[in-house]
Write a protein that holds these residues in place. Sequence first.
Motif, PDB file in Angstrom:
ATOM      1  N   LEU A 149       1.843   4.460   1.534  1.00  0.00           N
ATOM      2  CA  LEU A 149       3.070   4.034   0.846  1.00  0.00           C
ATOM      3  C   LEU A 149       2.852   2.719   0.106  1.00  0.00           C
ATOM      4  CD1 LEU A 149       5.585   4.930   3.671  1.00  0.00           C
ATOM      5  CD2 LEU A 149       5.612   5.933   1.383  1.00  0.00           C
ATOM      6  N   TRP A 152       0.919   3.503  -3.096  1.00  0.00           N
ATOM      7  CA  TRP A 152       1.785   4.223  -4.038  1.00  0.00           C
ATOM      8  C   TRP A 152       2.810   3.296  -4.680  1.00  0.00           C
ATOM      9  CZ3 TRP A 152       7.021   4.900  -2.403  1.00  0.00           C
ATOM     10  CH2 TRP A 152       7.831   5.637  -3.281  1.00  0.00           C
ATOM     11  N   SER A 153       3.336   2.366  -3.901  1.00  0.00           N
ATOM     12  CA  SER A 153       4.463   1.553  -4.374  1.00  0.00           C
ATOM     13  C   SER A 153       4.039   0.284  -5.096  1.00  0.00           C
ATOM     14  CB  SER A 153       5.366   1.173  -3.198  1.00  0.00           C
ATOM     15  OG  SER A 153       4.680   0.366  -2.259  1.00  0.00           O
ATOM     16  N   LEU A 227       4.805  11.326  -0.092  1.00  0.00           N
ATOM     17  CA  LEU A 227       5.002  10.572  -1.324  1.00  0.00           C
ATOM     18  C   LEU A 227       5.926  11.297  -2.290  1.00  0.00           C
ATOM     19  CD1 LEU A 227       1.498   9.031  -2.128  1.00  0.00           C
ATOM     20  CD2 LEU A 227       3.412   8.057  -0.878  1.00  0.00           C
ATOM     21  N   CYS A 230       9.508  10.670  -1.086  1.00  0.00           N
ATOM     22  CA  CYS A 230       9.907   9.278  -1.333  1.00  0.00           C
ATOM     23  C   CYS A 230      10.106   9.024  -2.822  1.00  0.00           C
ATOM     24  CB  CYS A 230       8.853   8.323  -0.771  1.00  0.00           C
ATOM     25  SG  CYS A 230       8.853   8.228   1.037  1.00  0.00           S
TER      26      CYS A 230
END
Length: 552
Positions: A149, A152-153, A227, A230
Amino acid sequence: MYRYDEFDQQFVSARVEQFSDQVRRRLSGELSEDQFKPLRLMNGVYLQLHAYMLRIAVPYGTLNTRQLRKLAHLARTYDRGYGHFTTRQNLQFNWPSLEQIPDMLRELAEVQMHCIQTSGNCIRNVTADHFAGAAADEIVDPRPYAEILRQWSSLHPEFSFLPRKFKIAVSGAAHDRAAVRIHDIGLQVVKNDEGQIGFTVFVGGGLGRTPFIAWTLRDYLPEADLLTYCEAILRVYNLYGRRDNKYKARIKILMHEAGLDTVRAQVEEEFERIRGGVLTLPEGDVARIRAYFAPPAFESLPAVSLVETQTAARDPGFAAWVATNTHAHKVPGYVSVTISLKPVGGIPGDASAEQMEAVADLADAHAFGEVRVSHQQNLILPHVKRDDLPAVYRGLVAAGLATANAGLVTDIICCPGLDYCSLANARSIPVSQRISERLGDPARQAEIGPLLIKMSGCINACGHHHVGHIGILGVDRKGEEFYQITLGGSADEVSAIGDITGRGFSSAEVVDAIDTIVNTYIAHRASPDETFLAAYRRLGMQPFKEALYGNA
């Protein structure tokens, strides 16, 4: 632990040089404060009451000892010799000068640390259970998912300018130690009937001006879709989250106003549209990230330590510390150790440079060189042999870090409040110190048992007061500091927002009020084994209100 690859290092180093130029232009007057503000916030720099504040990301609360020693060095070189650990598992320095912050960022980059996305309307530091990878009740270590995460973020082009800040937490055990239900997205690791790993997905939790416990958006989400799902949630929020009013811009308000069914339908629609695409987690990539978090080389040990038992028999202080500050480990012969940053009468969450170095020394000697930061503002040695507990305890005593109060009434969560924060309405640190001193006698704490006090100096709730067993909120009333008290809050798997007792109390009254609440609990509990939270849920507010306010 995760280690930067070549891209990570280049990315962080380039960001440091970019911000260094922005600082130079601010100091020369080329940039006004209004122009500089969004740039500094993207790099974790706040302007507080008295000075700038730098917030350093500690992803999912995991540090190695080289990093902790660097934090100690920064505290000694650029600050006033200490740092403040926060409820976001970050570290804040409250006194750096603006011209020195680029140098601090360069030094952080040397040990694979940064301050990116620790502020601003973006996805903030992803947090996790501080006992991750060690807890006996854990289904699976949640940190690989937190790292996925994080990658990805970080500077996600679609989510760099959200309606408001966005927080994600991951828990790998049925007992929630990551407070997932008070996050914008909370992820609880579960197994389905076939034994496959997935997540229960909670959305819309949050505290602050309008507190909410999160709604359950999905009971089971397959691991591979983490992912993608989210991303679907963030897209719906980014599209429909309010931007006309910052107080109503969080996803919790969208959930409250649009309703669970509406938001779920929108998220599921977006999820189905992008499902099976590039965000699907390949099993090999999950395994690759998981390999970074492989357990250390544990020894085969008996579950009971003769060294520990004999030491406890002759040293009551050590025995009390073991009873409160150790946690069951998944490997026999080991425990996790909570290092309390809450000495009686001290400032919750603060640690000096010397104390950080002492913890690093103990971690190298006894804990495989690993340290955790908890959202309760304490430090954790996750993997310690029971045989080594006496040596660890002696080292903590020497460093002034052996307070035996984890989970007890003096283990107070507390924000910096009006002593530092420009948003605060009231001082929180002095009140927490006075409460700690009033209730800090070891026999008194043992009599009270598990009881979590959480305190915030303003409605933004950085001290998580809404979910304290006893919560305290500082407010301003015509220039005077008052404190509103709530009871019955909780941030675990049975989360609840605390109930307001009634009118607030002045600074002179509030410590007596907390003492009255504690005494009322002891007088009305069904047995010495009934915890404060259990007693409150059985008794309700009435006996506490009567004790505080009489029949008025």
